[in-house]
Scaffold this active site. Structure first.
Site, PDB file in Angstrom:
ATOM      1  N   ASP A  39      65.028 -27.619  43.835  1.00 12.02           N
ATOM      2  CA  ASP A  39      64.230 -26.438  44.191  1.00 12.02           C
ATOM      3  C   ASP A  39      63.331 -26.741  45.401  1.00 12.02           C
ATOM      4  OD1 ASP A  39      62.848 -23.743  43.302  1.00 12.02           O
ATOM      5  OD2 ASP A  39      61.222 -25.182  43.540  1.00 12.02           O
ATOM      6  N   GLY A  48      56.256 -22.632  29.296  1.00 15.02           N
ATOM      7  CA  GLY A  48      57.029 -21.774  30.191  1.00 15.02           C
ATOM      8  C   GLY A  48      56.979 -22.200  31.642  1.00 15.02           C
ATOM      9  N   GLU A  82      62.030 -24.949  32.804  1.00 12.12           N
ATOM     10  CA  GLU A  82      63.202 -24.359  32.161  1.00 12.12           C
ATOM     11  C   GLU A  82      63.675 -25.281  31.028  1.00 12.12           C
ATOM     12  OE1 GLU A  82      64.856 -21.583  33.507  1.00 12.12           O
ATOM     13  OE2 GLU A  82      63.532 -21.387  35.234  1.00 12.12           O
ATOM     14  N   LYS A  92      63.286 -25.264  49.486  1.00 12.50           N
ATOM     15  CA  LYS A  92      62.078 -24.762  50.130  1.00 12.50           C
ATOM     16  C   LYS A  92      61.740 -25.574  51.374  1.00 12.50           C
ATOM     17  CE  LYS A  92      60.307 -22.975  45.755  1.00 12.50           C
ATOM     18  NZ  LYS A  92      59.581 -23.347  44.506  1.00 12.50           N
ATOM     19  N   VAL A 109      60.156 -11.296  37.606  1.00  8.22           N
ATOM     20  CA  VAL A 109      59.672 -10.800  38.892  1.00  8.22           C
ATOM     21  C   VAL A 109      60.093  -9.345  39.093  1.00  8.22           C
ATOM     22  CG1 VAL A 109      59.640 -11.152  41.395  1.00  8.22           C
ATOM     23  CG2 VAL A 109      59.800 -13.135  39.870  1.00  8.22           C
TER      24      VAL A 109
END
Lengths: 451, 451
Positions: free
Chosen positions: A211, A197, A200, A215, A26
């Site tokens: 994760d 990809g 992980e 969020k 990023v």
């Protein structure tokens, strides 16, 4: 209220100093776009944005042609001191937390995509932004490129959000999509996601729902004007989802999705609260979220006035996430030039977070049972005793070849319940598992997306 | 750049005075929600919002229990003078334009859903807002409840939008959806839409694309930082779409949708421009817009960094539209309390609007031809002579019973072209129509949503 006049907008000469912390996929795209679109960004902000440094852990790594190596430094703390705007893309709790707090205290606005940090320490960061008279922006923290947090914070600021139902983790959506579309089992689907990809090497944070839980905490805080911590989120991963679950879902016209669900709840006594959870669930194939494929994200919002809304796009990836980061950067920079600030933390509602047991949901229960008369009656009796009612039952003989229960024979019994509390439904499953006639509880999954 | 400190946020005592102009289905809901959620809105704004009056044309009408008749007035101009915030829901050009200009000049921020006025006089309104040091907000003008303009203006402010492809008119989507799903012809579908309140008694503004064209102009202006006037939009309605077109679309795996298309274009010499158009088109059934049913709206945005995004929800209706109005109102009010302002007009790019003839698209051409050898060769030759290449051809004998060409017999020939300029494709169709062997040009429609 006095009427204010503002200076006319225009490009000022003095540049805004931007510090970039972190130079992964990023960060590299952010640095590149700041250069490539420098002129356009300056027009939009009203002042040039000058990238004054990129903090990295080690200097000796080849970072490709998009990174001006003269900008690299290992001294993030020093870099932050010189900046008007700080972009934090380091991830994790420390040193990200300290760097952001230092930046805010020194009067720099901060743009971050750090969902874990926000879900753990959001209020502390907001307070520091408030004290510093600056902004904290984090559109990139949830659903990557999709403009979602700003619409919730600002566009829906005059509405009441009832429910947020989101596919906010691309890895698990990819895995579940491949289990559904290509018939892969969980391990193979994860391996494929890793090869591409999308996952992980250690997929724990994604497949165990950490994760998505971060969020969900962020979404619930914004949607319900209430502080919701990562620990408040009921979390179940997708590691126990089987090919059988996916096939069972299809039999009831549904698909399995990993969902983040934030709901406004009203108790029997009329008191309001919120529930926040992430877990796999079956949703109707006709639901707009059901057709979200591959690693895409989508968030379905139900608001009192607006009705049903959906936001769809890429939830991860260097370039898409960089779009969200730059959107925040332009906004914070423009506010700085104009002497203003976007909205701060809004937690006036202080709604209590309800425990999972009180959440109202539906269960899809798949059982192996002895194939003899009266089985369904026994199962139905146990379910009724828990105050749960049945929507549909499907009973099917299991062919002898795959049956190992001897002369008796076995059958498959699939029950979809009506709505009940999760506690009542969980107790129902335990009681069913204890019945002599139940050979195995093959699968239990919640059913969502209706009402 | 100096570091600024702000006053801490909090609820101030003084209320902000809100004037509502217009009391139709949206206005009634706005008035109701301002009352019902007064406390919550005050928390979000940091000050109470006080509805000081509602301007209407006539006083004697029964407006239901949600409207406090003491607030009604026929003197809109006087009401505007006393307001901090003005909500314009009168519609049309005058007196809306004058009322908004007066409000902005007197230092009141304005929230409007008036797409026609914005597409005609947007720059004038923006300049008045700038001069008055106040805000002009109009989220409700495009795609009703869907947070769309704010995401484009702010969330994507660091990105470059390449294309906006939108279903922005619920009436035409409803009509086309019914033609597809229920097999209705155009007139019956319009009649059904009228019966359900999805279409006006005079449906011209919707079915001829005027409403969508205004919205396209607004979207293009924001997406490309360029002034685009309603007259710059190439407009074709859906009145000539037939059941045959819908069936033809299905044969190539597509559906017919009324689209607003705003594109960034690059000419052969590298110069940039924009094209803005509304017309019916065939899009692949797999495209996310294809599954937008009934009167829903959805806007698909392709941005350089963010990739593909979609925003979905209700595009009309009193309550959904009121959500967008109130979102703008809270935002403008909050900025007023905080002494700041949202972004103003951004037109620095000044891109030229290309004429329709230069737009690159694809055509689906359905012909009735004489059924004899060599016909396809002649058709292919004409197409090639115009520099157009063919993607697919489908030839089919028309059964004698429906054929009226005597002993010769007729065939149906459907050609889908590759991309070419609209001028070249239009010339191709004219040339084909002039061929002896072509009995009739049955249907011509653009094909969009790929590449």
């Amino acid at each position: 209220m006095s009427r204010r006049n503002h200076e006319p907008r225009g490009v000022t000469v003095e540049a805004l100093k931007v510090a970039l912390l972190g130079c992964g996929s990023v960060g590299t795209q952010v640095a590149r776009l700041l250069t490539v679109h420098a002129e356009e960004l300056a027009q939009r902000v009203g002042a040039p944005l000058e990238l004054i440094g990129i903090a990295v852990r080690t200097l000796g790594v080849d970072r490709g042609p998009d990174i001006d190596t003269r900008l690299l430094t290992t001294d993030a703390a020093e870099l932050v001191k010189r900046a008007d705007l700080v972009i934090e893309l380091v991830g994790g709790i420390e040193p990200a937390r300290t760097l952001i707090l230092d930046a805010l205290a020194s009067g720099a606005s901060v743009v971050t995509g750090n969902k874990a940090l926000l879900a753990e320490h959001g209020p502390e960061l907001y307070e520091a932004a408030e004290a510093g008279g600056v902004e904290l922006c984090y559109e990139a923290a949830v659903a990557g490129a999709i403009p979602l947090l700003r619409p919730i914070r600002e566009s829906l600021a005059g509405d009441r959000i009832r429910r947020v139902l989101g596919i906010v983790n691309g890895t698990t959506n990819y895995v579940l999509d491949k289990m559904d579309a290509a018939g892969l089992d969980f391990a193979d689907a994860v391996a494929q996601a890793q090869a591409l990809g999308y996952a992980e090497a250690d997929p724990t944070a994604d497949v165990e729902g950490y994760d998505a839980a971060s969020k969900a905490a962020i979404l619930a805080s914004l949607a319900f004007h209430t502080r919701v911590h990562a620990d408040d989120v009921h979390r179940e991963g997708i590691t126990s989802v089987t090919a059988g679950d996916v096939a069972s879902a299809r039999q009831i016209g549904a698909v399995v999705k990993m969902l983040a669900i934030c709901e406004r709840t009203v108790a029997a006594d009329g008191s309001e609260g919120v529930s926040v959870r992430v877990h796999p669930a079956m949703i109707p194939a006709s639901h707009p979220l059901a057709s979200v494929r591959e690693a895409f994200n989508a968030v379905f919002v139900e608001a009192e006035a607006a009705g049903e809304l959906m936001f769809y796009g890429r939830g991860a990836g260097g370039l898409p996430t960089a779009s969200a980061v730059l959107g925040d950067l332009v906004s914070a920079a423009r506010n700085r030039v104009g002497g203003s600030r976007g909205p701060g933390e809004s937690t006036y509602a202080h709604l209590p977070v309800r425990p999972m047991g009180e959440v109202v949901t539906r269960y899809h229960i798949s059982l192996d049972v002895a194939d003899r008369p009266g089985v369904l009656a026994q199962v139905a009796k146990v379910i009724a005793e828990h105050g749960v009612s049945i929507e549909t039952v499907r009973q099917q003989q299991i062919p002898a070849a795959v049956s190992d229960a001897g002369e008796q024979g076995r059958a498959s019994l699939v029950v979809v319940t009506h709505s009940a509390t999760d506690a009542a439904l969980g107790a129902t499953v335990s009681a069913l598992a204890g019945l002599d006639i139940v050979t195995a509880v093959v699968g239990v999954m919640r059913v969502e997306g209706e009402d």
